[in-house]
Design an enzyme around this catalytic site. Structure first.
Site, PDB file in Angstrom:
ATOM      1  N   HIS A   2       7.021 -26.959  -1.010  1.00 59.18           N
ATOM      2  CA  HIS A   2       6.279 -28.038  -1.678  1.00 59.18           C
ATOM      3  C   HIS A   2       5.115 -27.484  -2.491  1.00 59.18           C
ATOM      4  O   HIS A   2       4.223 -28.229  -2.886  1.00 59.18           O
ATOM      5  CB  HIS A   2       5.798 -29.059  -0.635  1.00 59.18           C
ATOM      6  CG  HIS A   2       6.944 -29.737   0.058  1.00 59.18           C
ATOM      7  ND1 HIS A   2       7.376 -30.998  -0.293  1.00 59.18           N
ATOM      8  CD2 HIS A   2       7.781 -29.302   1.032  1.00 59.18           C
ATOM      9  CE1 HIS A   2       8.421 -31.316   0.464  1.00 59.18           C
ATOM     10  NE2 HIS A   2       8.690 -30.304   1.274  1.00 59.18           N
ATOM     11  N   GLU A   5       0.827  -1.203   0.000  1.00 63.70           N
ATOM     12  CA  GLU A   5       0.000   0.000   0.000  1.00 63.70           C
ATOM     13  C   GLU A   5       0.868   1.263   0.000  1.00 63.70           C
ATOM     14  O   GLU A   5       0.441   2.326  -0.450  1.00 63.70           O
ATOM     15  CB  GLU A   5      -0.936  -0.020   1.217  1.00 63.70           C
ATOM     16  CG  GLU A   5      -2.270   0.643   0.947  1.00 63.70           C
ATOM     17  CD  GLU A   5      -3.329   0.318   1.994  1.00 63.70           C
ATOM     18  OE1 GLU A   5      -4.152  -0.569   1.741  1.00 63.70           O
ATOM     19  OE2 GLU A   5      -3.336   0.955   3.062  1.00 63.70           O
ATOM     20  N   LYS A  25     -13.923   1.081  -3.893  1.00 66.70           N
ATOM     21  CA  LYS A  25     -14.963   1.567  -2.976  1.00 66.70           C
ATOM     22  C   LYS A  25     -16.024   2.345  -3.740  1.00 66.70           C
ATOM     23  O   LYS A  25     -17.221   2.130  -3.558  1.00 66.70           O
ATOM     24  CB  LYS A  25     -14.359   2.486  -1.910  1.00 66.70           C
ATOM     25  CG  LYS A  25     -13.582   1.784  -0.837  1.00 66.70           C
ATOM     26  CD  LYS A  25     -13.239   2.775   0.260  1.00 66.70           C
ATOM     27  CE  LYS A  25     -12.125   2.265   1.136  1.00 66.70           C
ATOM     28  NZ  LYS A  25     -11.555   3.292   1.996  1.00 66.70           N
TER      29      LYS A  25
HETATM   30  O1  PA5 Z   1      -3.089   1.618   5.966  1.00 65.54           O
HETATM   31  C1  PA5 Z   1      -4.162   2.196   5.804  1.00 65.54           C
HETATM   32  O2  PA5 Z   1      -4.278   3.425   5.927  1.00 65.54           O
HETATM   33  C2  PA5 Z   1      -5.402   1.411   5.448  1.00 65.54           C
HETATM   34  O3  PA5 Z   1      -5.098   0.066   5.257  1.00 65.54           O
HETATM   35  C3  PA5 Z   1      -6.435   1.540   6.551  1.00 65.54           C
HETATM   36  O4  PA5 Z   1      -5.878   1.073   7.747  1.00 65.54           O
HETATM   37  C4  PA5 Z   1      -7.701   0.738   6.221  1.00 65.54           C
HETATM   38  O5  PA5 Z   1      -8.207   1.136   4.969  1.00 65.54           O
HETATM   39  C5  PA5 Z   1      -8.770   0.956   7.284  1.00 65.54           C
HETATM   40  O6  PA5 Z   1      -9.108   2.303   7.393  1.00 65.54           O
HETATM   41  P1  PA5 Z   1      -9.896   2.845   8.650  1.00 65.54           P
HETATM   42  O7  PA5 Z   1      -9.050   2.651   9.854  1.00 65.54           O
HETATM   43  O8  PA5 Z   1     -10.147   4.281   8.361  1.00 65.54           O
HETATM   44  O9  PA5 Z   1     -11.184   2.052   8.755  1.00 65.54           O
END
Ligand code: PA5
Length: 444
Positions: free
Chosen positions: A307, A286, A421
């Site tokens: 394996h 990410e 989303k």
């Molecule tokens: O690393 C990040 O910012 C994302 O993976 C968020 O943690 C994830 O989308 C969850 O978001 P939120 O805590 O606003 O529900």
């Protein structure tokens, strides 16, 4: 030092000139990180979190964990992405991937709100029947669909079982300090709340209340974890590609990436490392995968996956390199039993510690994969302890930020996550998305 980078098995694939050529880039990336002048500089709260955390809240986290341990059999952690991966990784690494099956004086812990599966929810609600339950809903934004839906279920379940007043004592909320509807809703409802700091993004938040409350409920020593991270903060605060292992790791993976090694596989040799690999994949995937760039983070647990994916690693497409996590001090005394009949011909191993067999599997695999043109960076973690793990968490966070800057991306945003989303909301008919709805439905 709790973690040491061993570059012996990557050396055949890179030259000293390549390291000296990338050194100024790493230096510049590290300098802008420290000076807070780089991309996403407003999200650098994690950089000094191991020392500069809210001590009053830290004490409240410990107190809440004690209350949860006393009052429930099952603790449900509701969150997705950075809101659950860190705590789950730490709990499984230090306690066990089979934590819930252990004989223990801490509650079972289940993770919910990290998918949109009705059957997963049904199963968890059935597991809760007849048992005392507490929940911790974790969402920085407070509006993420997956945890929000799960929270609806578990809140209703708790209120049905304990009444509104009783449920109030069993709901713990970790969210933004002031903004967002989850914060105001929780304050009005009288739930105890904890803070996701404004300047700490989800995937960098494991050492904040996001990770610490569930980790404390599992019985892990928070002070040790934070001390390990603080050790890393000090040890990795200066130096260069030759002396700072986080910078060296960032350098090596970028050199390999530029030479076409675009997939990095994090390799563990212990099943308890599996969720840590998941946390790492989110942190790097990410943070770096944007603007048409980024190493693709993948993971395996050997020898299990030798394996299955082992064949591909040994002789598939040569675009991969491995980063091997080696836990140096064994925490098991198990030995290979003797068999008088020696039916499998393995009596030459009788009495040998399993840890030694596992280490030999690792060494044999390192040599084989290097022969197969797969560079291997080895990270040697001193031991399986909260302190060492705290160190490793900080190591990876720092290296990720530096590596992201070298790639010239903002490691602290995730604009790509919005695409699915928006489509999902439009297809579900969310008010405000009308224009997209017809167009998307026509394409299905
Ligand atoms: O690393 C990040 O910012 C994302 O993976 C968020 O943690 C994830 O989308 C969850 O978001 P939120 O805590 O606003 O529900």
């Amino acid at each position: 030092m709790a973690l040491r980078l061993d570059d012996k098995f990557v050396k055949p694939f890179i030259t000293d000139e390549e390291i000296s050529a990338i050194a100024p880039e790493i230096e510049a990336a590290a300098a802008s990180l420290r000076a807070k002048t780089g991309k996403g500089a407003e999200m650098l709260g994690w950089l000094d979190l191991p020392e500069n955390y809210d001590k009053e809240e830290f004490a409240r986290i410990k107190a809440a964990a004690e209350k949860i341990k006393k009052t429930c059999d099952v603790f449900i952690v509701i969150g997705i992405g950075g809101s659950y991966l860190g705590s789950r990784a730490v709990i499984e690494f230090l306690r066990s991937p089979r934590y819930n099956l252990l004989k223990k004086d801490t509650p079972d812990i289940y993770f919910s709100g990290c998918n949109i599966s009705g059957s997963d929810l049904d199963e968890l609600l059935a597991i809760c029947e007849g048992r005392d339950v507490c929940i911790n809903v974790i969402s920085k934004s407070g509006t993420t669909t997956e945890p929000a839906v799960a929270f609806r279920y578990f809140r209703a379940w708790l209120e049905n079982k304990y009444g509104k007043e009783g449920a109030k004592e069993r709901i713990f909320v970790t969210t933004d300090k002031a903004r967002g509807t989850l914060k105001s809703f929780s304050t009005d409802a009288g739930y105890e709340t904890f803070v996701v700091p404004d300047d700490v993004g989800g995937r960098f938040s494991v050492l904040s209340a996001v990770g610490l409350l569930p980790i404390a409920v599992s019985g892990i020593n928070l002070d040790e974890l934070m001390s390990g991270a603080a050790d890393a903060m000090t040890a990795l605060s200066a130096g260069d590609v030759y002396t700072n292992d986080a910078y060296k790791y960032a350098a090596l993976r970028n050199i390999l990436y530029r030479k076409g090694k675009v997939t990095e596989i994090l390799v563990g040799y212990e099943p308890y490392e599996q969720m840590f690999c998941e946390w790492w994949k989110q942190l790097y995937g990410e943070s770096e995968g944007k603007d048409g760039k980024g190493l693709y983070p993948s993971s395996v647990i050997f020898s299990t996956d030798l394996h299955s994916l082992g064949q591909y690693v040994q002789s598939g497409l040569r675009t991969i390199f491995e980063t091997v996590l080696s836990v140096e001090t064994p925490d098991s005394e198990a030995k290979v039993p003797n068999d008088p009949a020696n039916i499998d011909g393995l009596n030459f191993l009788s009495g040998m510690p399993m840890a030694e067999v596992n280490r030999t599997a690792m060494n044999g695999t390192l040599l084989a994969h290097v022969d197969g043109e797969v560079p291997n960076i080895v990270l040697r973690l001193a031991e399986r302890s909260a302190r060492a793990l705290g160190y490793m968490i900080y190591f990876f966070e720092l290296a990720c930020a530096v590596s992201g800057y070298v790639l010239d991306v903002n490691p602290f945003d995730q604009p790509g996550v919005e695409a699915y989303k928006k489509n999902m909301f439009a297809l579900l008919g969310k008010p405000g998305y009308e224009e997209m709805t017809a167009e998307l439905r026509a394409r299905l």
